[in-house]
Design a protein around this motif. Sequence first.
Motif, short mmCIF file in Angstrom:
data_model
loop_
_atom_site.label_atom_id
_atom_site.label_comp_id
_atom_site.label_asym_id
_atom_site.label_seq_id
_atom_site.Cartn_x
_atom_site.Cartn_y
_atom_site.Cartn_z
N LEU A 1 47.08 41.74 -12.36
CA LEU A 1 47.46 43.10 -12.77
C LEU A 1 47.82 43.92 -11.54
O LEU A 1 46.95 44.23 -10.72
N ARG B 1 49.55 49.42 -27.32
CA ARG B 1 48.61 48.30 -27.23
C ARG B 1 49.21 47.06 -27.91
O ARG B 1 49.07 45.93 -27.42
N TYR C 1 51.62 45.27 -25.51
CA TYR C 1 50.98 44.40 -24.51
C TYR C 1 50.30 43.19 -25.15
O TYR C 1 50.34 42.09 -24.61
N LEU D 1 51.44 41.27 -14.62
CA LEU D 1 51.80 42.54 -15.25
C LEU D 1 52.00 43.57 -14.16
O LEU D 1 51.23 43.63 -13.20
N LEU E 1 47.95 53.87 -17.33
CA LEU E 1 48.13 52.49 -17.77
C LEU E 1 47.16 51.51 -17.14
O LEU E 1 46.81 50.50 -17.77
N ASP E 2 46.71 51.76 -15.92
CA ASP E 2 45.78 50.82 -15.27
C ASP E 2 44.56 50.56 -16.15
O ASP E 2 44.26 49.42 -16.49
N LEU F 1 49.83 50.13 -12.04
CA LEU F 1 50.65 50.62 -13.15
C LEU F 1 50.68 52.14 -13.14
O LEU F 1 49.71 52.79 -12.72
N VAL G 1 45.54 49.13 -19.81
CA VAL G 1 45.91 47.72 -19.87
C VAL G 1 44.70 46.83 -19.59
O VAL G 1 44.55 45.77 -20.21
N ARG G 2 43.81 47.24 -18.68
CA ARG G 2 42.59 46.46 -18.44
C ARG G 2 41.76 46.34 -19.73
O ARG G 2 41.24 45.27 -20.06
N THR H 1 42.93 46.56 -22.79
CA THR H 1 43.68 45.70 -23.71
C THR H 1 43.50 44.23 -23.35
O THR H 1 43.33 43.38 -24.23
N LEU H 2 43.53 43.92 -22.07
CA LEU H 2 43.34 42.54 -21.62
C LEU H 2 41.95 42.03 -22.00
O LEU H 2 41.78 40.85 -22.34
#
Length: 227
Positions: free
Chosen positions: A108, A122, A125, A146, A83-84, A111, A87-88, A90-91
């Motif tokens: 962040l 995705r 988030y 997050l 997830l790290d 995760l 999610v980065r 996705t951000l």
Amino acid sequence: HDVIAGLESFNRSVSHDLRGPLGGITGVSRLAREALERGDADAAGRYLRAIAAQAEASSQLVGSLLALARVSEVDLAPQPLELDGFVRETLEHIRLAQPAGARLPVTLNPLPRVHADPELLRQVYVNLVGNALKFSGEAASPQIELGACEQDGQQVLYVRDNGVGFDAERAQGLFEPFRRLHGGQRFQGSGVGLSIVKRIVERHGGRVWAQSQPDAGATFFFSLGCR
């Protein structure tokens, strides 16, 4: 029960959110025609801009309806995800969609690794962070966090903001399609984003819930049951 509730929400949306703008387009079109007939180009221009805005709002609502339907129909393809990094990435997608030079006020935390469908996760988030950005936009210093935690022996992910919050007694209605606790004037939106989040999380065998108080921010938690 969920299908019936969704149909009831859909009926409300069609009767109010779609019917209203379409009726407005009809009325304003008539005014624009009358303005053109009397040679008032300035008034006609104002009316045409109003027509365009209402048509765009209707188009966005239809797009939201289609997005909600697709979530229920698409095949689930879960896989291991770190997830790290996920999610980065996705951000970064979210940041690029913001006005040029805008910075995401996101912290962040570490995760975990999860088992989930990457495309659907995705969307979770994107919707939760998008909500946090919208409702913390009026804060003097918007902050979004997050992370992950453990509750009752279960791994839980969260998105927290310092925005306007909401009355905890109304939290259950948050995830109903087209339900907007703050109305559509102060904060724009179709009221579908959190419904999409709920459907995606439930398709993964998890659940989603929220904690908040008015003017004290909000935290959205979700778990993923896929293994």
